[in-house]
Design a protein around this motif. Sequence first.
Motif, PDB file in Angstrom:
ATOM      1  N   VAL A 135      24.963  13.428   2.777  1.00 11.66           N
ATOM      2  CA  VAL A 135      23.909  13.240   3.773  1.00 11.66           C
ATOM      3  C   VAL A 135      22.597  13.863   3.284  1.00 11.66           C
ATOM      4  N   GLU A 138      21.096  11.661   0.567  1.00 12.62           N
ATOM      5  CA  GLU A 138      20.568  10.402   1.088  1.00 12.62           C
ATOM      6  C   GLU A 138      19.289  10.632   1.904  1.00 12.62           C
ATOM      7  N   VAL A 259      21.473  18.041  11.406  1.00 14.18           N
ATOM      8  CA  VAL A 259      22.308  16.856  11.229  1.00 14.18           C
ATOM      9  C   VAL A 259      23.704  17.172  11.767  1.00 14.18           C
ATOM     10  N   PRO A 260      24.221  16.354  12.692  1.00 15.03           N
ATOM     11  CA  PRO A 260      25.572  16.619  13.190  1.00 15.03           C
ATOM     12  C   PRO A 260      26.622  16.212  12.171  1.00 15.03           C
ATOM     13  N   ARG A 276      22.976  22.115  20.421  1.00 22.38           N
ATOM     14  CA  ARG A 276      23.488  22.388  21.772  1.00 22.38           C
ATOM     15  C   ARG A 276      22.590  23.358  22.525  1.00 22.38           C
ATOM     16  N   LEU A 282      18.639  16.805  17.183  1.00 19.60           N
ATOM     17  CA  LEU A 282      19.605  16.073  16.373  1.00 19.60           C
ATOM     18  C   LEU A 282      18.909  14.959  15.593  1.00 19.60           C
ATOM     19  N   THR A 284      19.712  11.901  12.470  1.00 19.92           N
ATOM     20  CA  THR A 284      20.785  11.251  11.718  1.00 19.92           C
ATOM     21  C   THR A 284      20.257  10.536  10.481  1.00 19.92           C
ATOM     22  N   ASP A 287      14.304   8.184   9.514  1.00 19.23           N
ATOM     23  CA  ASP A 287      13.449   7.690  10.605  1.00 19.23           C
ATOM     24  C   ASP A 287      13.384   8.710  11.739  1.00 19.23           C
ATOM     25  N   ASP A 288      14.539   9.269  12.068  1.00 22.74           N
ATOM     26  CA  ASP A 288      14.570  10.305  13.110  1.00 22.74           C
ATOM     27  C   ASP A 288      13.652  11.465  12.722  1.00 22.74           C
ATOM     28  N   GLU A 291       9.897  10.498  12.741  1.00 23.75           N
ATOM     29  CA  GLU A 291       9.449  10.312  14.120  1.00 23.75           C
ATOM     30  C   GLU A 291       9.101  11.662  14.748  1.00 23.75           C
ATOM     31  N   LEU A 292       9.849  12.678  14.345  1.00 22.91           N
ATOM     32  CA  LEU A 292       9.616  14.007  14.925  1.00 22.91           C
ATOM     33  C   LEU A 292       8.457  14.733  14.267  1.00 22.91           C
TER      34      LEU A 292
END
Lengths: 398, 398
Positions: A135, A138, A259-260, A276, A282, A284, A287-288, A291-292
Amino acid sequence: MSATHEERMARLALSCVVEPGDLQLAQLLETYCVEEIWERLRQDGPPGAWRNRAHALNLEHVTQQAQKAAARFVIPGDAQWPAALGDLAAADPVRDWGGTPLGLWVKGNGALGPMTRDAVSVVGARAASPYGERVAAELAGAAAERGCCVVSGAAYGIDAAAHRGALASQGSTVAVVAGGVDEAYPRAHRRLLDDIAESGCIVSEVRVGEHPTRRRFLVRNRLIAALSAGTVIVEASLRSGARNTASWATACGRVVMAVPGPVTSATSVTPHRLIREGEATLVTCIDDVLELIHPLGEVMPQRERRGRLLDSLSDQAKAVFEALPLRGGRDAGEISLRAGMPLPEVMAALVGLADAGWARPLSDGRWGLGPTSDRPVAEADTASYPESGRSLGEQAGF
Amino acid sequence: MSATHEERMARLALSCVVEPGDLQLAQLLETYCVEEIWERLRQDGPPGAWRNRAHALNLEHVTQQAQKAAARFVIPGDAQWPAALGDLAAADPVRDWGGTPLGLWVKGNGALGPMTRDAVSVVGARAASPYGERVAAELAGAAAERGCCVVSGAAYGIDAAAHRGALASQGSTVAVVAGGVDEAYPRAHRRLLDDIAESGCIVSEVRVGEHPTRRRFLVRNRLIAALSAGTVIVEASLRSGARNTASWATACGRVVMAVPGPVTSATSVTPHRLIREGEATLVTCIDDVLELIHPLGEVMPQRERRGRLLDSLSDQAKAVFEALPLRGGRDAGEISLRAGMPLPEVMAALVGLADAGWARPLSDGRWGLGPTSDRPVAEADTASYPESGRSLGEQAGF
């Protein structure tokens, strides 16, 4: 505007004498300038470790080692200085450490300032799982493909996977290390660090030849956090240092992401806990992340900072910036012609642009774009000091 | 207080005529009582599907089928009626459906009301991964060990894994199905459904013999959400029905939780999105779940509801409740002695406690604790209607 030679030397010397993240020094710097502090310490400072180290300091040796390692010392005001580090001045201490670095030792062909503008840091467990490493690689690779620089440490596991992923996608990365920039720590990462330096930077607060310590790792984490718009924690066990990086990122007002992973995996315990407890968002995929850190329509700390940088350019500076070539260099006369501005104003604008990292003087006297210079940045900066063949020690009067 | 016989029959008949979740009926119920609506529909209702179905309805056939399937019809006011379903009255519609059910068809030896107090629902993908099924089974098993009832559907994948996990830990579960409680849907779950009914309940809004439809699945989801203090989504792909259950849970003011998984897994897309968008809280284990649905010191909707239930008991009712034996039964005279209260007051308190699910009359005339009765609940409830050998149809005057 560039720092004076005296300030540069005082910062270099002080950084050899005071451990990174020392809040006592940060406090002194609120009242005194670095030159004053260094001068006082060198001559008649109060007895203690600082004065002892100051008296024992052989600056000539330090600079010789740096030259040998092709390391340059970058300080606030330099074009390569990442403006974002200024946010550390206001950041709350973590574990009683903090503050803006006196300067950074940089090794590599990357231009640190422009590279780290809107960078993303990817950190996590040394003992990462194959899932975590995949992860991280990537995510970093996808970041590189979007032109987003990756910042990390140089440890086994997630750090290494992130660098490798970005490098494999022709990206350049910044490795912030806890020892000197010439130290291969771990030794097995000698080649990886060489690859990083080829297109990016190895960065450290401590001088060449210094070894990493536990404290230096923890204080180093604040640079990883501050040098990026957001920090992504890919995997981290309960007592991982990644939690510390997350705390620094929060203290600097950066976006903290995690990343979960499988709930059955010990290395996902910290990412899950951060999410949590609302300390991390979170993510993944890239793009996530983007976006942040570059939210559309929403004002985030990072966006504000970028806005300020662009807004700080005058219309004249913007015109000069537009007149710079996309590749290679252009001489000031031609820029003056294209921008429709008198030469002295063009020169003033170019110096301002260079300070902000938007432009840079090339070795042949022409001017190029900051981040996309046609030759390695390291040569230019290393060449700019020490000057005229004198050693740094001589210049400082030692 | 118990409902009148007329109300019970009107609810039963109406539920055979109106599809679950019909908002038109919910609106009518704000003005008219069920008996009025049913009477009007049966005699001279406006032409349409409702009246046609009302005229075609053979209630005797319905009740015969129900008896054959050992299904009982539970309505508001019954001891087994889950008070929590009242929250559906105020819940916002999801996809233009909503409202409190007219009644529930229940099959199985569990006591629905007490079982679903503080239950947790575990839902997710039909096409779950081995990881998802393992997590669902472990979570449900751990819930069962903590005495927490598990509510779910009866589908392949996460639903089945949750039931199996809870049953394997000697827990009892509630399966809310979209067809009749006698329908094995999917057929391969015939034995699983029998096992569920053995200690728990199979619940449906539609009568025995009815088949599930897409709409019924979606409307059924509101019961899963409302029958539990919180919903955990273990795995769900982008277009999973679990998102619908999450929406219902939010609409009912329930806690929505989601279990993360590998970001490389398509079945973790929805849990990750719900967490990322703040619609669900990340949970990794039963402790996380229980902390959210029974928070200490924090007032949550569910806690409020429990508080109201306990607070609603008078001091006298509390004294009677304390006088009930932990196991087996005790006759009202002895309870009167132990509680130090006159017998008529004890009887009134016992009826109230039975309505709220805290006590129950046993077949030998004695009284026991509600949720820990010494004989299957189904016998008592099924026996209480139809009464005196007459069929339901006869009783209703058909």
